[in-house]
Design an enzyme around this catalytic site. Structure first.
Site, PDB file in Angstrom:
ATOM      1  N   HIS A 159       0.833  -1.199   0.000  1.00 31.65           N
ATOM      2  CA  HIS A 159       0.000   0.000   0.000  1.00 31.65           C
ATOM      3  C   HIS A 159       0.869   1.250   0.000  1.00 31.65           C
ATOM      4  CE1 HIS A 159      -3.263  -2.740   1.187  1.00 31.65           C
ATOM      5  NE2 HIS A 159      -4.080  -1.793   0.766  1.00 31.65           N
ATOM      6  N   LYS A 163      -0.508   4.837   4.589  1.00 27.09           N
ATOM      7  CA  LYS A 163      -1.345   3.881   5.328  1.00 27.09           C
ATOM      8  C   LYS A 163      -0.745   3.650   6.712  1.00 27.09           C
ATOM      9  CE  LYS A 163      -3.834  -0.502   4.846  1.00 27.09           C
ATOM     10  NZ  LYS A 163      -5.122   0.167   5.172  1.00 27.09           N
TER      11      LYS A 163
END
Length: 271
Positions: A159, A163
């Site tokens: 990600h 995040k």
């Protein structure tokens, strides 16, 4: 379709990346109406039109006041942080507003509170709203049952740099789906870190590897590694639009429901 037939939707975190995607999805839909927009008290977007980022006028002003923001809405879509979602949920219970939760990183105690709240309002909660990801979950369930012995299972996820939780909620859900299919408890068989002399791999374990960098929207691969072959089941997201569209499908699913806790398998008929 008349105004009375539209699904009246409020968006939490309306000025964030996901929030803006949700606002645009609601604006572009033919059966949903934006009726509220929430953000934190420190957001510079407070007081602005929720659709201004796209050069549009929705008539909905972003506010940090929960009661004001939810007034007149039937549904709240929330992709924020656990502490924010919990506060929003409590207000939804007071006002009778159904809730779509895409937030991840909840504690077991917070999940218990969400389950209790679902006796008062209808809640659809999933770590990933993507239709493709949830179809992938079903494929993983099938694969795990067919390859229950002789295959080592590893979950790799990547990600963007912003995040804050790891592994991702989607990766954890994939692990839960696989563990359930195998009759295992993920809490007992998950391995989240390896370093140094680890010894041989426990064949009953499910491993996780996390990558964070750049602007990766979300990549997930589950590896079933056997002797002489390996099977990889991968899903890659290139846009948050798929999460927004899945959220609107969840809104439509909750229409007419007054209570209950659901997930995307319910929404997509994958049970």
């Amino acid at each position: 379709m008349t105004a009375a037939d539209l699904h009246r939707v409020c968006i939490a975190g309306a000025s964030g990346r996901m929030g803006q995607m949700l606002v645009e999805a609601v604006r572009a839909s033919g059966d949903c109406q934006l009726t509220g927009a929430l953000d934190v008290a420190t957001s510079p977007a407070l007081g602005q039109d929720a659709a201004a980022f796209g050069g549009h006028a929705s008539g909905v002003i972003i506010t940090s006041d929960l009661t004001t923001g939810l007034l007149g809405s039937q549904y709240l879509i929330d992709f924020t942080r656990p502490e924010g979602t919990m506060a929003h949920m409590r207000e939804c219970v007071k006002l009778g507003v159904n809730l779509v939760i895409g937030t991840t990183g909840f504690t077991p105690e917070q999940k218990d509170e969400i389950a209790k709240a679902s006796s008062s309002i209808a809640i659809m909660m999933a770590p990933n709203m993507s239709v493709g990801v949830n179809v992938t979950m079903k494929l993983l369930e099938m694969a795990a049952k067919a390859m229950s012995t002789g295959y080592d299972i590893e979950i790799i996820e990547a990600h963007h740099r912003h995040k804050v939780d790891a592994p991702s909620g989607t990766a954890l859900k994939m692990g839960e789906v696989i563990a359930d299919a195998l009759g295992r408890d993920l809490k007992e068989c998950a391995v989240y870190a390896r370093e140094g002399v680890t010894g041989e791999r426990d064949p009953s374990s499910i491993g996780f590897a996390t990558i964070r960098g750049g602007d990766i929207v979300g990549d997930h691969t589950v590896l079933f590694a056997g002797t002489g072959e390996r099977i990889e089941i991968t899903h890659k997201s290139s846009s948050r639009a798929t999460y927004a569209q899945g959220s609107l499908r969840a809104v439509r699913f909750l229409a007419g429901r007054s209570s209950g806790l659901y997930d995307m398998f319910d929404v997509l008929g994958l049970r």
